[in-house]
Design a protein around this motif. Sequence first.
Motif, PDB file in Angstrom:
ATOM      1  N   LEU A  22      70.835  10.105  40.147  1.00  8.81           N
ATOM      2  CA  LEU A  22      71.731  11.053  41.070  1.00  8.81           C
ATOM      3  C   LEU A  22      71.141  12.488  41.126  1.00  8.81           C
ATOM      4  CD1 LEU A  22      75.492   9.888  40.150  1.00  8.81           C
ATOM      5  CD2 LEU A  22      73.785   9.000  42.279  1.00  8.81           C
ATOM      6  N   GLY A  23      71.101  13.008  42.222  1.00 15.01           N
ATOM      7  CA  GLY A  23      70.557  14.312  42.693  1.00 15.01           C
ATOM      8  C   GLY A  23      69.078  14.598  42.259  1.00 15.01           C
ATOM      9  N   ASN A  24      68.394  13.490  42.276  1.00 16.23           N
ATOM     10  CA  ASN A  24      67.161  13.491  42.303  1.00 16.23           C
ATOM     11  C   ASN A  24      66.289  14.508  41.332  1.00 16.23           C
ATOM     12  OD1 ASN A  24      67.195  11.207  44.064  1.00 16.23           O
ATOM     13  ND2 ASN A  24      67.156  12.617  45.725  1.00 16.23           N
ATOM     14  N   PRO A  25      66.751  14.895  40.210  1.00 15.23           N
ATOM     15  CA  PRO A  25      65.844  16.123  39.500  1.00 15.23           C
ATOM     16  C   PRO A  25      64.681  15.444  39.139  1.00 15.23           C
ATOM     17  CG  PRO A  25      67.546  14.904  38.180  1.00 15.23           C
ATOM     18  CD  PRO A  25      67.842  14.337  39.685  1.00 15.23           C
ATOM     19  N   LEU A  26      63.437  15.914  39.583  1.00 14.99           N
ATOM     20  CA  LEU A  26      62.160  15.482  39.617  1.00 14.99           C
ATOM     21  C   LEU A  26      61.683  15.134  37.853  1.00 14.99           C
ATOM     22  CD1 LEU A  26      60.103  17.072  42.446  1.00 14.99           C
ATOM     23  CD2 LEU A  26      61.247  14.946  42.447  1.00 14.99           C
ATOM     24  N   ASP A  27      62.172  16.008  37.125  1.00 14.51           N
ATOM     25  CA  ASP A  27      61.715  16.167  35.595  1.00 14.51           C
ATOM     26  C   ASP A  27      62.471  14.833  34.969  1.00 14.51           C
ATOM     27  OD1 ASP A  27      64.306  17.873  35.906  1.00 14.51           O
ATOM     28  OD2 ASP A  27      63.868  18.313  34.057  1.00 14.51           O
ATOM     29  N   VAL A  28      63.608  14.706  35.762  1.00 12.25           N
ATOM     30  CA  VAL A  28      64.424  13.321  34.928  1.00 12.25           C
ATOM     31  C   VAL A  28      63.978  12.039  35.315  1.00 12.25           C
ATOM     32  CG1 VAL A  28      66.641  12.377  34.380  1.00 12.25           C
ATOM     33  CG2 VAL A  28      66.200  14.804  34.358  1.00 12.25           C
ATOM     34  N   ILE A  29      63.544  11.862  36.755  1.00 10.30           N
ATOM     35  CA  ILE A  29      62.976  10.533  37.262  1.00 10.30           C
ATOM     36  C   ILE A  29      62.081  10.103  36.587  1.00 10.30           C
ATOM     37  CG2 ILE A  29      62.454   9.366  39.087  1.00 10.30           C
ATOM     38  CD1 ILE A  29      63.539  11.759  40.924  1.00 10.30           C
ATOM     39  N   ALA A  30      61.973   9.093  35.861  1.00  9.00           N
ATOM     40  CA  ALA A  30      60.912   8.375  35.225  1.00  9.00           C
ATOM     41  C   ALA A  30      60.402   9.287  34.088  1.00  9.00           C
ATOM     42  CB  ALA A  30      59.947   7.785  35.956  1.00  9.00           C
TER      43      ALA A  30
END
Length: 176
Positions: free
Chosen positions: A88-96
């Motif tokens: 949720l929110g698409n935080p790039l550092d969290v995705i994968a």
Amino acid sequence: ILDLVASLGPRDLCLCLISGGGSALLTLPHEEVPLVEKRAITDHLASAGANIRELNTVRKQLSLVKGGRLARACRAGRLVTLILSDVLGNPLDVIASGPTVADSSTPRDALDVLERFGVVEAGLAPRAVAYLRRLATEQPASPDLAPLPSCVSNHIIGDNTLAVDGAGITAESLGF
């Protein structure tokens, strides 16, 4: 995968697809951290209620590929990452766990998560904890925000919002 991207040259284009489950599927812990300990930590944190940001903070600090390390290893003239986000929110550092994104977390942040969820007290992963403690004393309190190469670009091509909207449109077209 690190060897593959390191073998590329300045005239190459590297396409990277990041999707849900990437943190669990792209695993390369530091050699001081046994994979069995990293898995035990992940299982414990998930069952104890840690959120995805907390899980991936730990994963990034124990990894040789997450937290921008894939991008730093890439020698291609251009690295384009296409991202299907399940966060949720698409935080790039969290995705994968952000293999092609600069990491804003620190080893101390990861230790804080492990302490908060009882991993340290339980003695669940002694080598991983020792590794993080060593890193936390060697690195400054602020994260290493060395910029990624300018040839790196990250693009969200799908996310939960798009999926829900698409499902809604399809449901309406079917009369629901």
